[in-house]
Scaffold this active site. Structure first.
Site, PDB file in Angstrom:
ATOM      1  N   ASP A 129       0.810  -1.229   0.000  1.00  0.00           N
ATOM      2  CA  ASP A 129       0.000   0.000   0.000  1.00  0.00           C
ATOM      3  C   ASP A 129       0.847   1.287   0.000  1.00  0.00           C
ATOM      4  OD1 ASP A 129      -2.100  -1.800   0.248  1.00  0.00           O
ATOM      5  OD2 ASP A 129      -2.256  -1.552   2.415  1.00  0.00           O
ATOM      6  N   GLY A 172      -4.842  -1.192  -1.888  1.00  0.00           N
ATOM      7  CA  GLY A 172      -4.226   0.046  -1.393  1.00  0.00           C
ATOM      8  C   GLY A 172      -4.841   0.549  -0.109  1.00  0.00           C
ATOM      9  N   GLU A 224      -9.553   0.246  -4.151  1.00  0.00           N
ATOM     10  CA  GLU A 224     -10.583  -0.460  -3.363  1.00  0.00           C
ATOM     11  C   GLU A 224     -11.208   0.438  -2.282  1.00  0.00           C
ATOM     12  OE1 GLU A 224      -8.760  -3.717  -1.241  1.00  0.00           O
ATOM     13  OE2 GLU A 224      -7.339  -2.409  -0.225  1.00  0.00           O
ATOM     14  N   ARG A 267     -16.799  -3.577 -18.440  1.00  0.00           N
ATOM     15  CA  ARG A 267     -16.404  -4.808 -17.756  1.00  0.00           C
ATOM     16  C   ARG A 267     -15.501  -4.438 -16.574  1.00  0.00           C
ATOM     17  NH1 ARG A 267     -19.796  -6.542 -20.660  1.00  0.00           N
ATOM     18  NH2 ARG A 267     -19.699  -8.322 -22.086  1.00  0.00           N
ATOM     19  N   HIS A 273      -5.464 -10.453  -4.776  1.00  0.00           N
ATOM     20  CA  HIS A 273      -4.205 -10.870  -4.154  1.00  0.00           C
ATOM     21  C   HIS A 273      -3.093 -11.201  -5.140  1.00  0.00           C
ATOM     22  CE1 HIS A 273      -7.070 -11.062  -0.890  1.00  0.00           C
ATOM     23  NE2 HIS A 273      -6.043 -10.920  -0.083  1.00  0.00           N
ATOM     24  N   GLN A 275      -1.791  -9.082  -6.735  1.00  0.00           N
ATOM     25  CA  GLN A 275      -0.902  -7.937  -6.510  1.00  0.00           C
ATOM     26  C   GLN A 275       0.139  -8.198  -5.427  1.00  0.00           C
ATOM     27  OE1 GLN A 275      -3.586  -4.102  -6.507  1.00  0.00           O
ATOM     28  NE2 GLN A 275      -4.871  -5.894  -6.280  1.00  0.00           N
TER      29      GLN A 275
HETATM   30  O1  F6P Z   1      -2.416  -4.067   3.355  1.00  0.00           O
HETATM   31  C1  F6P Z   1      -2.219  -4.887   2.261  1.00  0.00           C
HETATM   32  C2  F6P Z   1      -3.538  -5.326   1.681  1.00  0.00           C
HETATM   33  O2  F6P Z   1      -3.273  -6.107   0.532  1.00  0.00           O
HETATM   34  C3  F6P Z   1      -4.518  -4.191   1.350  1.00  0.00           C
HETATM   35  O3  F6P Z   1      -4.195  -3.538   0.149  1.00  0.00           O
HETATM   36  C4  F6P Z   1      -5.819  -4.941   1.325  1.00  0.00           C
HETATM   37  O4  F6P Z   1      -6.908  -4.096   1.624  1.00  0.00           O
HETATM   38  C5  F6P Z   1      -5.643  -5.971   2.409  1.00  0.00           C
HETATM   39  O5  F6P Z   1      -4.250  -6.128   2.609  1.00  0.00           O
HETATM   40  C6  F6P Z   1      -6.262  -7.305   2.097  1.00  0.00           C
HETATM   41  O6  F6P Z   1      -6.133  -8.100   3.217  1.00  0.00           O
HETATM   42  P1  F6P Z   1      -6.352  -9.670   3.240  1.00  0.00           P
HETATM   43  O7  F6P Z   1      -5.103 -10.289   2.655  1.00  0.00           O
HETATM   44  O8  F6P Z   1      -6.497  -9.974   4.683  1.00  0.00           O
HETATM   45  O9  F6P Z   1      -7.555  -9.981   2.409  1.00  0.00           O
END
Ligand code: F6P
Length: 343
Positions: A129, A172, A224, A267, A273, A275
């Site tokens: 983030d 993020g 998000e 779309r 994840h 990312q």
């Molecule tokens: O803090 C990193 C992050 O990937 C955020 O961007 C995201 O909101 C959150 O973690 C998702 O968390 P989890 O892996 O618990 O779903």
């Protein structure tokens, strides 16, 4: 005098964690120190889960994603007797110092344990983030931006073929760093982030104008955490009080609203994840390595309550309290770079 150094990775994983572990351990071994891997973040110190790390355990880690130590979002301050258990296991393990590798939550706990109990801890700033203060960049961020940019490039070609609007939802949390940098790099036509709440009417006006000027497709990158009218946070919160923003479905709702209002076929792609997975970029490997060495040096020098940080191109150290006091949001001048290419 020899020391026993604990390493812990907490919060959401990200590429580069293993590179920090390798660097901090290598430098500690060179000083004749022992290194203990604490398992699964703060949970490992609450429950006493650990493993001894030797040269063999840390070999081959540089390109490897995730964390060999495991991670969790455990907050000892939210568990009955959690802090006492952390302090007890720290003592039982005979640790002289702890390197906590994490984001605002993990390092927030480290800052408190240092302030309230003088726990000898140093921090390393991790998170895709990039929202930690007092450092220009956290490791893991560059890899996430790289992955999102590649995805935007791929979506461009299919958007163009079908005359579609493509909405790309990226992570993020409450800051738009990933959206802004990947959106600039990928040539997004609109970028929506929590710090700059552009209303849906303006989004549609921008898209209509673009299509009116002869373009048949558009790319919209949305963070998000972007606040879209009518969208509510839902579901359980974790031990740090965070809801799962991915569950709000901002990308889906936004895509529907764009299609309803403009008539452009739309779309959505939620990168999720992906990312956080896979191998770190060279830049993240180098940054993680420099952070790991710095953390080991802070331990050696007995400079606790500090965090390795990047300022300009120099690795410095800052106080954990300063780094975790507030989120580092995207400054307007960064958003202006993105906005210059809207429409
Ligand atoms: O803090 C990193 C992050 O990937 C955020 O961007 C995201 O909101 C959150 O973690 C998702 O968390 P989890 O892996 O618990 O779903």
């Amino acid at each position: 005098m020899s020391k026993r150094v604990g390493l812990l990775t907490g919060g959401g994983d990200c590429p580069g964690l293993n590179a920090v572990i390798r660097a901090a351990a290598r430098r500690s071994f060179d000083r004749g120190y022992e290194v203990i891997g604490v398992r699964e973040g703060w949970r490992g110190l609450v429950e006493g889960k650990h493993e001894v790390l030797g040269r063999r355990e840390i070999s081959g880690l540089l390109p490897r994603g995730g964390t060999i130590l495991g991670t969790s979002r455990t907050n000892p301050y939210k568990l009955d007797g959690g802090v006492d258990q952390v302090l007890g296991h720290f003592g039982d393990l005979g640790l002289d110092a702890l390197v906590a590798i994490g984001g605002e939550d993990t390092l927030g706990v480290a800052a408190r344990l240092y302030a309230e109990h003088e726990l000898p801890v140093v921090g390393v700033p991790k998170t895709i983030d990039n929202d930690l203060s007092a450092t220009d960049y956290t490791f893991g961020f560059d890899t996430a931006v790289f992955i999102c940019t590649e995805a935007i490039d791929r979506l461009h070609t299919t958007a163009e073929s079908h005359n579609r609007v493509m909405v790309v939802e990226v992570m993020g949390r409450h800051t738009g760093w990933i959206a802004v940098l990947s959106g600039i790099a990928g040539g997004a036509d609109v970028i929506l982030i929590p710090e700059q709440p552009m209303p849906i009417d303006d989004v549609c006006t921008t898209l209509r104008k673009r299509h009116g000027n002869g373009k048949d497709f558009s790319i919209v990158v949305v963070s998000e955490g972007y606040e879209l009218e009518g969208l509510e946070d839902a579901g359980e919160v974790d031990q740090f009080g965070h809801v799962r923003l991915g569950n709000r479905g901002v990308g889906d709702t936004l895509a529907q609203q764009i299609e309803d209002r403009t008539g452009f076929e739309t779309r959505v792609t939620v990168l999720g994840h992906v990312q956080r997975g896979g191998s770190p970029t060279p830049r993240d490997r180098v940054l993680a390595t420099r952070y790991g060495l710095k953390a080991a040096d802070l331990v050696h020098e007995g400079r606790f309550g500090r965090m390795a940080a990047l300022q300009g191109d120099t690795i410095v150290d800052v106080s954990l309290a300063e780094a975790t006091a507030e989120l580092k949001t995207v400054p307007p001048e960064w958003f202006e770079v993105a906005r210059a290419f809207f429409g």
